[in-house]
Design a protein around this motif. Structure first.
Motif, PDB file in Angstrom:
ATOM      1  N   ALA A 116      28.239  -0.532  67.086  1.00 26.58           N
ATOM      2  CA  ALA A 116      28.375   0.214  65.832  1.00 26.58           C
ATOM      3  C   ALA A 116      28.565   1.702  66.096  1.00 26.58           C
ATOM      4  O   ALA A 116      29.453   2.334  65.510  1.00 26.58           O
ATOM      5  N   ILE A 117      27.766   2.256  66.989  1.00 24.48           N
ATOM      6  CA  ILE A 117      27.873   3.691  67.285  1.00 24.48           C
ATOM      7  C   ILE A 117      29.226   4.012  67.897  1.00 24.48           C
ATOM      8  O   ILE A 117      29.877   4.988  67.507  1.00 24.48           O
ATOM      9  N   SER A 118      29.683   3.191  68.844  1.00 21.92           N
ATOM     10  CA  SER A 118      30.964   3.491  69.494  1.00 21.92           C
ATOM     11  C   SER A 118      32.135   3.353  68.523  1.00 21.92           C
ATOM     12  O   SER A 118      33.050   4.185  68.531  1.00 21.92           O
ATOM     13  N   LEU A 119      32.124   2.338  67.665  1.00 21.50           N
ATOM     14  CA  LEU A 119      33.212   2.180  66.701  1.00 21.50           C
ATOM     15  C   LEU A 119      33.234   3.307  65.666  1.00 21.50           C
ATOM     16  O   LEU A 119      34.293   3.841  65.338  1.00 21.50           O
TER      17      LEU A 119
ATOM     18  N   ALA B 230      18.943  -6.271  69.075  1.00 20.01           N
ATOM     19  CA  ALA B 230      19.816  -5.448  68.248  1.00 20.01           C
ATOM     20  C   ALA B 230      20.560  -4.379  69.043  1.00 20.01           C
ATOM     21  O   ALA B 230      21.505  -3.776  68.528  1.00 20.01           O
ATOM     22  N   LEU B 231      20.195  -4.145  70.293  1.00 19.11           N
ATOM     23  CA  LEU B 231      20.802  -3.059  71.064  1.00 19.11           C
ATOM     24  C   LEU B 231      22.305  -3.222  71.297  1.00 19.11           C
ATOM     25  O   LEU B 231      23.039  -2.237  71.161  1.00 19.11           O
ATOM     26  N   PRO B 232      22.814  -4.414  71.642  1.00 19.70           N
ATOM     27  CA  PRO B 232      24.281  -4.511  71.794  1.00 19.70           C
ATOM     28  C   PRO B 232      25.036  -4.208  70.501  1.00 19.70           C
ATOM     29  O   PRO B 232      26.077  -3.543  70.522  1.00 19.70           O
ATOM     30  N   GLU B 233      24.513  -4.661  69.383  1.00 17.06           N
ATOM     31  CA  GLU B 233      25.171  -4.378  68.104  1.00 17.06           C
ATOM     32  C   GLU B 233      25.080  -2.900  67.746  1.00 17.06           C
ATOM     33  O   GLU B 233      26.015  -2.334  67.183  1.00 17.06           O
TER      34      GLU B 233
ATOM     35  N   TYR C 283      24.744  -5.928  61.510  1.00 18.94           N
ATOM     36  CA  TYR C 283      24.262  -6.889  62.506  1.00 18.94           C
ATOM     37  C   TYR C 283      23.056  -6.358  63.277  1.00 18.94           C
ATOM     38  O   TYR C 283      22.302  -7.153  63.844  1.00 18.94           O
ATOM     39  N   VAL C 284      22.873  -5.039  63.301  1.00 17.62           N
ATOM     40  CA  VAL C 284      21.685  -4.472  63.954  1.00 17.62           C
ATOM     41  C   VAL C 284      20.427  -5.035  63.306  1.00 17.62           C
ATOM     42  O   VAL C 284      19.435  -5.316  63.979  1.00 17.62           O
ATOM     43  N   PHE C 285      20.453  -5.236  62.007  1.00 17.49           N
ATOM     44  CA  PHE C 285      19.292  -5.750  61.297  1.00 17.49           C
ATOM     45  C   PHE C 285      19.229  -7.281  61.326  1.00 17.49           C
ATOM     46  O   PHE C 285      18.169  -7.865  61.197  1.00 17.49           O
ATOM     47  N   VAL C 286      20.371  -7.921  61.503  1.00 19.43           N
ATOM     48  CA  VAL C 286      20.434  -9.377  61.484  1.00 19.43           C
ATOM     49  C   VAL C 286      20.153  -9.977  62.867  1.00 19.43           C
ATOM     50  O   VAL C 286      19.551 -11.052  62.969  1.00 19.43           O
ATOM     51  N   ALA C 287      20.571  -9.303  63.936  1.00 20.92           N
ATOM     52  CA  ALA C 287      20.483  -9.860  65.290  1.00 20.92           C
ATOM     53  C   ALA C 287      19.049 -10.215  65.714  1.00 20.92           C
ATOM     54  O   ALA C 287      18.841 -11.294  66.287  1.00 20.92           O
ATOM     55  N   PRO C 288      18.043  -9.373  65.477  1.00 21.86           N
ATOM     56  CA  PRO C 288      16.684  -9.784  65.871  1.00 21.86           C
ATOM     57  C   PRO C 288      16.205 -11.028  65.124  1.00 21.86           C
ATOM     58  O   PRO C 288      15.544 -11.893  65.712  1.00 21.86           O
ATOM     59  N   ILE C 289      16.559 -11.134  63.867  1.00 18.63           N
ATOM     60  CA  ILE C 289      16.138 -12.306  63.090  1.00 18.63           C
ATOM     61  C   ILE C 289      16.863 -13.552  63.586  1.00 18.63           C
ATOM     62  O   ILE C 289      16.256 -14.620  63.717  1.00 18.63           O
ATOM     63  N   THR C 290      18.152 -13.427  63.898  1.00 15.02           N
ATOM     64  CA  THR C 290      18.913 -14.548  64.434  1.00 15.02           C
ATOM     65  C   THR C 290      18.340 -15.018  65.762  1.00 15.02           C
ATOM     66  O   THR C 290      18.189 -16.222  66.003  1.00 15.02           O
TER      67      THR C 290
END
Length: 103
Positions: A72-75, A65-68, A32-39
């Motif tokens: 991702a990093i925390s999970l 993309a920062l929230p995603e 989603y880091v890569f998808v969120a800016p496009i969305t």
């Protein structure tokens, strides 16, 4: 108490299932880091077209993309910590219980 919890999680495979779920969610959020800016870009572009508002920016913003990325990093970090705790340190064996024999 933590040793008993660890032993139960390792022996019942609940720990492995939980780790698999954590790592899967981490990888999904990483995608989603890569998808969120496009969305966000598509949403802003459609919103601008619907409202005819010229002040709405239609640039591709990477901060979407920062929230995603944080998720991702925390999970993935939590999954790594649990993996190390559950499977890379030995489980302390429970000593056999003594039974008293009459005699």
């Amino acid at each position: 108490m933590l040793d008993r919890l660890k032993r139960n999680l390792v022996e019942s495979y609940v720990g492995a299932i939980c780790l698999g779920y954590l790592f899967a969610q981490g990888l999904i959020h990483l995608a989603y880091v890569f998808v969120a800016p496009i969305t966000g870009w598509i949403s802003r572009k459609e919103y601008r077209a619907l409202t005819l508002a010229p002040d709405v920016s239609t640039k591709l913003r990477l901060q979407d993309a920062l929230p995603e990325l944080a998720s991702a990093i925390s999970l993935l970090l939590l999954g790594y910590i649990l993996l190390r705790w559950l499977y890379f340190t030995p489980v302390t064996e429970k000593p056999p219980e003594r039974t008293s024999h009459p005699g």
